[in-house]
Motif scaffolding. Structure first.
Motif, PDB file in Angstrom:
ATOM      1  N   UNK A 182       0.830  -1.211   0.000  1.00 54.55           N
ATOM      2  CA  UNK A 182       0.000   0.000   0.000  1.00 54.55           C
ATOM      3  C   UNK A 182       0.862   1.259   0.000  1.00 54.55           C
ATOM      4  N   UNK A 183       1.941   1.247   0.787  1.00 59.60           N
ATOM      5  CA  UNK A 183       2.826   2.416   0.820  1.00 59.60           C
ATOM      6  C   UNK A 183       3.525   2.601  -0.523  1.00 59.60           C
ATOM      7  N   UNK A 184       4.010   1.513  -1.096  1.00 57.12           N
ATOM      8  CA  UNK A 184       4.687   1.619  -2.390  1.00 57.12           C
ATOM      9  C   UNK A 184       3.706   2.085  -3.463  1.00 57.12           C
ATOM     10  N   UNK A 185       2.470   1.629  -3.409  1.00 57.82           N
ATOM     11  CA  UNK A 185       1.454   2.083  -4.369  1.00 57.82           C
ATOM     12  C   UNK A 185       1.205   3.586  -4.240  1.00 57.82           C
ATOM     13  N   UNK A 186       1.196   4.078  -3.012  1.00 59.16           N
ATOM     14  CA  UNK A 186       1.016   5.516  -2.797  1.00 59.16           C
ATOM     15  C   UNK A 186       2.197   6.301  -3.352  1.00 59.16           C
ATOM     16  N   UNK A 187       3.414   5.832  -3.080  1.00 58.73           N
ATOM     17  CA  UNK A 187       4.592   6.499  -3.629  1.00 58.73           C
ATOM     18  C   UNK A 187       4.557   6.486  -5.152  1.00 58.73           C
ATOM     19  N   UNK A 188       4.155   5.371  -5.723  1.00 54.84           N
ATOM     20  CA  UNK A 188       4.072   5.252  -7.178  1.00 54.84           C
ATOM     21  C   UNK A 188       3.089   6.262  -7.753  1.00 54.84           C
ATOM     22  N   UNK A 189       1.930   6.387  -7.131  1.00 52.10           N
ATOM     23  CA  UNK A 189       0.902   7.289  -7.650  1.00 52.10           C
ATOM     24  C   UNK A 189       1.392   8.731  -7.660  1.00 52.10           C
ATOM     25  N   UNK A 190       2.034   9.149  -6.567  1.00 53.87           N
ATOM     26  CA  UNK A 190       2.539  10.522  -6.483  1.00 53.87           C
ATOM     27  C   UNK A 190       3.665  10.743  -7.485  1.00 53.87           C
ATOM     28  N   UNK A 191       4.552   9.754  -7.599  1.00 56.07           N
ATOM     29  CA  UNK A 191       5.696   9.892  -8.484  1.00 56.07           C
ATOM     30  C   UNK A 191       5.262   9.883  -9.958  1.00 56.07           C
ATOM     31  N   UNK A 192       4.210   9.157 -10.278  1.00 56.91           N
ATOM     32  CA  UNK A 192       3.688   9.197 -11.648  1.00 56.91           C
ATOM     33  C   UNK A 192       3.252  10.609 -12.016  1.00 56.91           C
TER      34      UNK A 192
END
Length: 363
Positions: A240-250
């Motif tokens: 879940x944390x990595x998914x959040x980081x991914x979304x922001x970084x996208x």
């Protein structure tokens, strides 16, 4: 407001005078102040980079499936980390960038406390300050008291001290963080350079019982793969944390170039070059360690990593002066916080010739 006004002076700017003095030595400068690799990038990795140099399209922020699979396999093969979901791996543009931006990427702000090690690489504090959060130096959980931190940085093996945190300590950090609702970000960039004892990941089953909730492990290929110039790193852990980081970084366009992703995949899939580089550093460490001890230094911790944490029992800037007289440049302990006023950090990242020269001058 200028953002730079929130930050301390850039540490390496403060030792320019020592560098100038050391550079005047008749035998030239031996620069042991920065942990930058000097050995060549393995041809296997260069070939992987070149093989996709003609690809014109945008890379994905999440990284190629091949890269993420290689990272999962390397974590298991090299460090005994199991159960990592390939979706929970995210390549980053160098781990310093991630650490500096992590509090902000996670949405932290003025009300949030960020715990960093007492003696720490400056970027942990910088990350908290850039987010407007409060950095709090603590190595023991009792030092945090009743506060509820939002983020806890741990760094084992440590830069600069080379200290290794045992399994039981890391277990207590994980349990504390889950009790208080904190995220643990573990900087494990030196995990592959352990000389004495055993260093383990925050994702090791012995530490987290196979549950990666609230945990992020940060890994770099700058060290044993000599990829500092490639800015090649990744973060893995809680899906879940990595998914959040991914979304922001996208949204931010924070994507690793496609050729670098191919190079990382090759580096993570091959252990031979990594083992060879580790042995180079081991030999340099042995040479410098013997020379420093013979010259009257005391070496503390330094069980792992690319540095020797050494002291002459005097203010660190006096030691820098002593070393500069011999044409050697090191990093002063005060770079890493107020609790290391008498140590210097001496890097192993110089050529064999320069390491031998430094040992000769110390004698």
């Amino acid at each position: 407001m200028r953002v730079s006004s929130l930050l301390p002076d850039f540490p390496w700017d403060t030792i320019a005078g020592f560098k100038q003095k050391a550079s005047a030595h008749p035998g030239g400068l031996v620069d042991l102040s920065v942990g930058t690799p000097v050995d060549p990038v393995d041809p296997l990795i260069q070939a992987a980079l070149n093989s996709v140099a003609a690809v014109p399209g945008y890379p994905t922020t999440h990284g190629t499936p091949e890269l993420r699979a290689a990272a999962v396999a390397a974590l298991a093969r090299r460090f005994g980390v199991t159960g990592v979901d390939q979706a929970a791996v995210l390549p980053v543009i160098g781990t310093k960038e991630l650490i500096a931006g992590l509090p902000r990427l996670l949405g932290l702000g003025a009300e949030d406390l960020v715990v960093i090690p007492e003696i720490a690489y400056p970027t942990y504090e910088v990350g908290a300050l850039l987010a407007g959060s409060k950095p709090w130096r603590a190595d023991g959980l009792t030092q945090i008291g009743p506060q509820n931190p939002a983020l806890i940085f741990v760094n084992s093996p440590s830069n600069p001290t080379g200290k290794v945190l045992p399994v039981e300590h890391l277990r207590k950090v994980v349990a504390f963080a889950r009790e208080r609702g904190a995220i643990v970000a573990s900087d494990e960039c030196y995990l592959g350079l352990t000389w004495e004892g055993e260093a383990v990941s925050i994702l090791d089953p012995r530490v987290c019982d196979g549950d990666h909730t609230g945990l992020l492990a940060i890994h770099s290929l700058s060290k044993t793969s000599n990829l500092a110039s490639y800015r090649a790193g990744f973060v893995a852990g809680d899906p879940e944390l990595v998914a959040e980081l991914l979304e922001v970084r996208k949204h931010s366009g924070m994507m690793l170039p496609f050729p670098i992703q191919a190079a990382m995949t090759a580096a993570l899939s091959d252990d031979t070059h990594e083992a060879q580089q580790r042995e180079r550093y081991r030999a340099r460490r042995d040479t410098l360690r013997k020379a420093l001890l013979a010259a009257g230094f005391r070496i503390d911790h330094s069980e792992a990593g690319l540095y020797l944490w050494a002291t002459r029992g005097e203010p660190c800037r006096l030691t820098l002066e002593w070393l500069a007289d011999r044409g050697i440049l090191a990093a002063p302990g005060d770079f890493y916080g107020p609790r290391s006023p008498e140590h210097v950090r001496i890097a192993l990242t110089a050529t064999d010739e320069r390491i031998t020269e430094a040992a000769s001058r110390l004698a």
